[in-house]
Structures are given as structure tokens and as C-alpha cells.
Design an enzyme around this catalytic site. Sequence first.
Site, PDB file in Angstrom:
ATOM      1  N   ASP A 285       0.867  -1.169   0.000  1.00  0.00           N
ATOM      2  CA  ASP A 285       0.000   0.000   0.000  1.00  0.00           C
ATOM      3  C   ASP A 285       0.910   1.227   0.000  1.00  0.00           C
ATOM      4  OD1 ASP A 285      -2.160   1.689  -0.039  1.00  0.00           O
ATOM      5  OD2 ASP A 285      -3.219   0.714   1.593  1.00  0.00           O
TER       6      ASP A 285
HETATM    7  C1  NOJ Z   1      -4.010   3.952   0.030  1.00  0.00           C
HETATM    8  C2  NOJ Z   1      -5.201   3.041   0.163  1.00  0.00           C
HETATM    9  O1  NOJ Z   1      -5.150   2.346   1.396  1.00  0.00           O
HETATM   10  C3  NOJ Z   1      -5.309   2.048  -0.958  1.00  0.00           C
HETATM   11  O2  NOJ Z   1      -6.496   1.325  -0.814  1.00  0.00           O
HETATM   12  C4  NOJ Z   1      -5.223   2.745  -2.272  1.00  0.00           C
HETATM   13  O3  NOJ Z   1      -5.397   1.805  -3.328  1.00  0.00           O
HETATM   14  C5  NOJ Z   1      -3.885   3.435  -2.368  1.00  0.00           C
HETATM   15  N1  NOJ Z   1      -3.786   4.428  -1.303  1.00  0.00           N
HETATM   16  C6  NOJ Z   1      -3.679   4.117  -3.716  1.00  0.00           C
HETATM   17  O4  NOJ Z   1      -4.447   5.241  -3.810  1.00  0.00           O
END
Ligand code: NOJ
Length: 743
Positions: A285
Site C-alpha cells: 500500500d
Molecule cells: C491507500 C489506500 O489504502 C489504498 O487502498 C489505495 O489503493 C492506495 N492508497 C492508492 O491510492
Amino acid sequence: MLLKPLPALTILLLGSVTFAQQKPLSAIDKKVEALLAKMTLDEKIGQLNQYSADGLATGPLTENGNKFQQIKEGKVGAMLNVRGAKDTRMVQGYAMQSRLKIPLLFGLDVIHGYRTTFPIPLAEAASWDMRAIQSSARVSATEAAAGGIHWTFAPMVDIARDPRWGRVMEGAGEDPYLGSMIAAARVHGFQGNGLGNLDAVMACVKHFAAYGAAIGGRDYNTVDISDRTLWETYLPPFKAAADAGAATFMNSFNELNGIPASGNRYLQTDILKGKWHFKGFIVSDWGSISEMVAHGFAKDGKQAGEEAINAGNDMDMEGHSYINNLAQLVKEKKVPMSRVDDAVRRILRKKFEMGLFDDPYRFSNEDRESKVLNLAPNHEIARDVARKSIVLLKNDNELLPLSKNLKNIALIGPLAKADKDMMGFWSVMWENDHLVSLYEGLQNKLGNNTNLLYSQGCDVTDTSKRGFAEAIAAAKQAEVVIMAVGEHFDMSGEAKSRANIHIPGIQEDLVKAIVETGKPVVVLTMSGRPMIFNYTADHANAILQTWWLGSEAGNAIADVLFGDYNPSGKLPMSFPRSEGQIPVYYNYKSTGRPSQNDLGINYRSGYNDLPNSPRYAFGYGLSYTTFAFSDLKLSKNKFSKNESTTVTCTIKNTGPYAGEEVVQLYLRQLVGTVTRPVKELKGFEKISLKPGESKTVSFVIGKEQLSFYNQQMQWGTEPGEFRLMIGNSSDHILLQDKFELVN
Ligand code: NOJ
């Protein structure tokens, strides 16, 4: 039940779209090996590095260096948040200037639609309609792919039992069985007929794992759960998504029992890539690798990178841990070259499967983009899914459906004319002129026959009751009042945890003021999470949970209000009476002192001041018609683990309207070597019945439905007695029987 990929709707409309030749895997593997052999270590590390374009940031952005220059140097394997055919073409052009011309992957959070916005995932889950959910993902993929996107960071399959956690809006609610079905439907929807087709995007199943169990419902928080809860409750939807062929997984921000997910070998290598044979790649993430320093799991970005790659994480999203440290780590033999090669192979394979080596620009076609976005059939699908997502919570004296012949309707509340707030948190490419607000939806439905007396009353977060007098005056002139209350689009979503999940501000005071006029009141609760609204639940005449429904919100709600669609949604998550009950969920365990009368008095397990049960339970939702459940039959009441029993029952529409009912099957093993939940959903079927019509529904119960993890955490059955329950909600069981599993 796994659904077959749907026909590519938009593709059918556009004969010009071409299909890539599906290549046998071994041919792709040969190409991967040939390319890998040409790559320097730095180029390999580049493939493992992902940056974000500016805008849509959900964390700190790359500070060091020019991203585009790094792409030209082969130091970037994927980008997120570059959107549209034109921009993706431009950025792909930089990759084509690199030595080996390895194409970039473009990822985006296409979570509930691209241009056409669909209901938020939690709302769609309320439809219990796998075909509708799959269609929604299909259209989203078709539009996103036409906008140059190769990869969506969806579906989020995190089970969530805590509505304070803002990300509940992105998932499918509290139940592992329903969640698994939906996870598979979404993967099939996104990936369509397979990678390589121009309308298919790679799914990214997230957040692996147990992110939904964040303590206190605080986003990004620590998770501390037993291995049993992990396997029984949180992992099943991930497994279902992997089995459905998901191309990629994303790990998560949380630690799990002391080990951050990004550095967690048990999750990534042992379970996902090992036990489940996952052949795709894992992306971190946003910054979750470097965040292991703040977790206190690594002393610096270098050690964080080492932990992550050795644990099985393949790509680093905006964390810089790989690009800055991996070469050195390999030199120091802290990271084996074979692990780097494995990660690179997994990513290159997907690029080949997507056909990007044949034509890196094949998704970046402005002509196709202009034809695919905002097609009328896409909006029809959005309207259909939106209607199916609405849950009728209350309908005293059959106030609903409303007559289209009413002369004066008051429309009151801060969300009555809302647009962006109807789109929901993750609406990335929407355009305002393609959104139907509630006000417009009612106008479309009623034309000039009815006066719509609009008054805002208050804003979502107002503390002043200044607008109440005007709203009361409007209500007094009307035959019926429709009220639209709830949350702004950014009150549920990432980093949107709330300790107070009552309808915000003074909106319930407004409901009270209007109820006190004595006029019939229909309240529409609009939110990204289960909210608490006890006054409304007790005093409004009718309530529809309408979530955030996307582009066609207004039309869909009007369809339901005026009976052009009979509501059929069922809650995928319990709605508490009070924050003090959280977590409250239907598949809990019995204690040694189960509560009586739902209260904890007399030394029983529960609260002295509040029932244990939620305000509205998992699986609950009314219809304008009524259904009678009868004739429960089991083909066998005693059978062995290699046999099965077939359960049948008959459902009859006993009311005046055609309608759909979700027949829900729950099981409980009464005694086990480990305790079992009081009820577990093990099957459901959504059926459609005309007035007076009956249908027989059948379920097969065998090993798959009866197995669980025993004391040694081995999956299997144990002989014993089971209670079988069939109902139209987890708290409304209409038919029951027992059966016995024998050795
Ligand atoms: C953080 C989020 O937790 C995740 O779900 C998301 O896909 C990414 N950022 C990218 O934006």
C-alpha cells in the site's frame, strides 16, 4: 457460486475494439526469461518501483528527483493516478525512451466506477445480486481501460465489523460468505474475459490482510486477532478472489499480531504465494513499506525494504525503499537475487499478458475513450444496481410506495440536491453533468404533476436551526415529506474514521421537527457506513437506506419511492443502536451465560442499559410485498461427511406487488471441539416472484458448508448435530430443522 465472465457490454457496442491473442503461458514465460536475462540489477529494481502522479494523493508524494526522468532511465515499473488516454500515452512515451522499453503499468483506484459512478461497494453488497455487482465492475473496467488504465486497486475485500472505520464503504460488510461471493464477482467483472482484452483491467485484491479489524475502527491502526479469526473471518474473501484469478494483491498498512503486513512472510509467502499458489504480484500500500519504520519494525527505509521483499512483497508503491536500497541490499547479500528475479518475473508476466509489449499504447486511445465513456447503457446498469442497493428499513402503514398523483411533496434536508455527496468517496473521474441528484430524479419521475416544495432545513454539519422554520412551513403545505439526511461524501472513506456515527449535526433534530408537523415522513439515510439514528427509527413513517448511489442516485431513489422498483436490498452489515455496542455482528459466539431478553441483567452476558442486538441486523430489509416461507424439507436428516443433504423450501409472494426476496440459509453446529458461531450464512438465493406466485428454492449442504478449523487449525468436519435456519434476515428465521453429521 462463481459466475462466468459477462459478455463485454461496451465491447459489443463498439465493433472497432480488437482482442489480443491469448498466448499460452509457457510462451510468455519464455519471453519473460529472455527479457530478464538482458536486465541490469537497476533495471530490475525499476520494475519493482511505483510512483504516483500528482493529484489524488493518499500519502506523501515522491520528493527526490523528476519522476519522468526516472521513467526514461528505467527506474519505474508502474505509475498510479495518471489518468486518461492522452496522459497515459504521454507518460508511456517516457518509458519507451528507456533502454529496454519496458512498458509501464497504469493503476488507479477505480473502486465504484470510472466516469459512470456506481453505488459504493458497501451499497452494492446490499443488493445480494452477484450478476448486478459483476456488471458494475465490468462497466467500470471497460471505461477505465478506455481511459488508459491497466489496473484497478479493487476489490477491497476486507471484512468489517466496526462502522466507525471509514473504509467500511469500500467493502462488502461483515460476512465472510457474502464477502467471498462478492469478491469473486468483482474480480470476474474487472478482468472480464481475461487479461489481454482491451476492456479488461487487472484486479488488485486488498488489503492483505485483516485491515478491517483495525482496533477501535481507527484507520491504519494495529490489528490483534487470533489465527482462528483470521482464517475463519478475514481470509475467506481473499481466498475467493485468488481462486477467481485476481492478477494482483495489495498488502496493508496494519500490523497483524506484531508483524506489519508489508513485512509479513506468513501472509504473503506462506499463505498467498505458497498455500494458495498465487502467481500474480503483490504491491505494497502507499508507503506501507517505509512506514514499517514508524511501526518500530525496521530501523530505516533500507531495513524496511529488506523485510518487505524477503517477506514476499513485490512492488513498492511510493515508499522509495526499493529504489533507494535494494541494489545495496543485494550486494550485501541481505536480499537474494532469486527473490528480486521472482518479483520482476511476476510483474513482467502481467505486462506480457496485458499485451503491452505488443503495443504499449493499446489502452491509450483517445478515439476509443471518447466513444466508451458515458454510454447510455452504462447509466442504465448504474441505475439498476443503484435501485437494487437500496434497503427499506421501515414502512409503517405501507406509506411506500408513494402515489405519483400527489399534488404537493415537500423535499427537505441537506442532501436533497447533493451531487458530489451522492458520488461517494472514491469517485475519481465523474462529471457533474452526468449526475442525477435526488431533486432531479423526483422531477424526472413526477414532471409537472406535482409541486416539489424544497427546503434545505440545515446543512450536514450545521449547528444552527435557522432553516427549520422554512422547512416546517414546506412540510405543512405537503401531503408527504421526503427527507434526505446523512453524510458528506468525505465522511466515510480512507482516513475517515469517526467515533460518533450518529447522523451528523442537527439533522435528526430536523427530522424531529418535521415529524412533529404530523405529516407522513419518509427519511432517506445517505451514508458510506451504518449510521445510528434511533429517533428516526422510532418516529419516521418510512426509512430507506440509500447510501451513496452514484451517477443515477436520484433516478434510482425515485424508482423505489414511487414503486417502479420494489426494494429488495438486505443489509450487509449490522446497524448498531449505539457506538457502545461496537463491534456488533450477527455471527458471534455464545457465551456460557447467554443473555436473556437481549439484556445482560441477572449475571448474563450483555449490557444492563442496552440490548445486545443491533438496531437493524445483517440480512435485514423489507419489501413492498410480503413473502411466506413454508415446506422446509431435507432429503436426509442424517448423513456422513462424504454425502450431502438437499434442503428445499417454498417461498410465496403473498402481497400485492411483484418483488424479490433473498432467501438466507444459516447453520450452527451445536457442539464442536471448538465453539462455533450461533449462526453462519452458508447460502442464499435472490428470487423474483409475481403476486401469488411460489417458487421452491434448494440448497445442497455438504462438506464445504460444514467444515471449520479444528483445535489443530485443520480444516474439516466433525460429526454432530446442526441447526439449520432459513429466513429473510439473520434475525428473522422463518423455518428451522436439525440434522446430524455422522462418521
Ligand atoms: C491507500 C489506500 O489504502 C489504498 O487502498 C489505495 O489503493 C492506495 N492508497 C492508492 O491510492
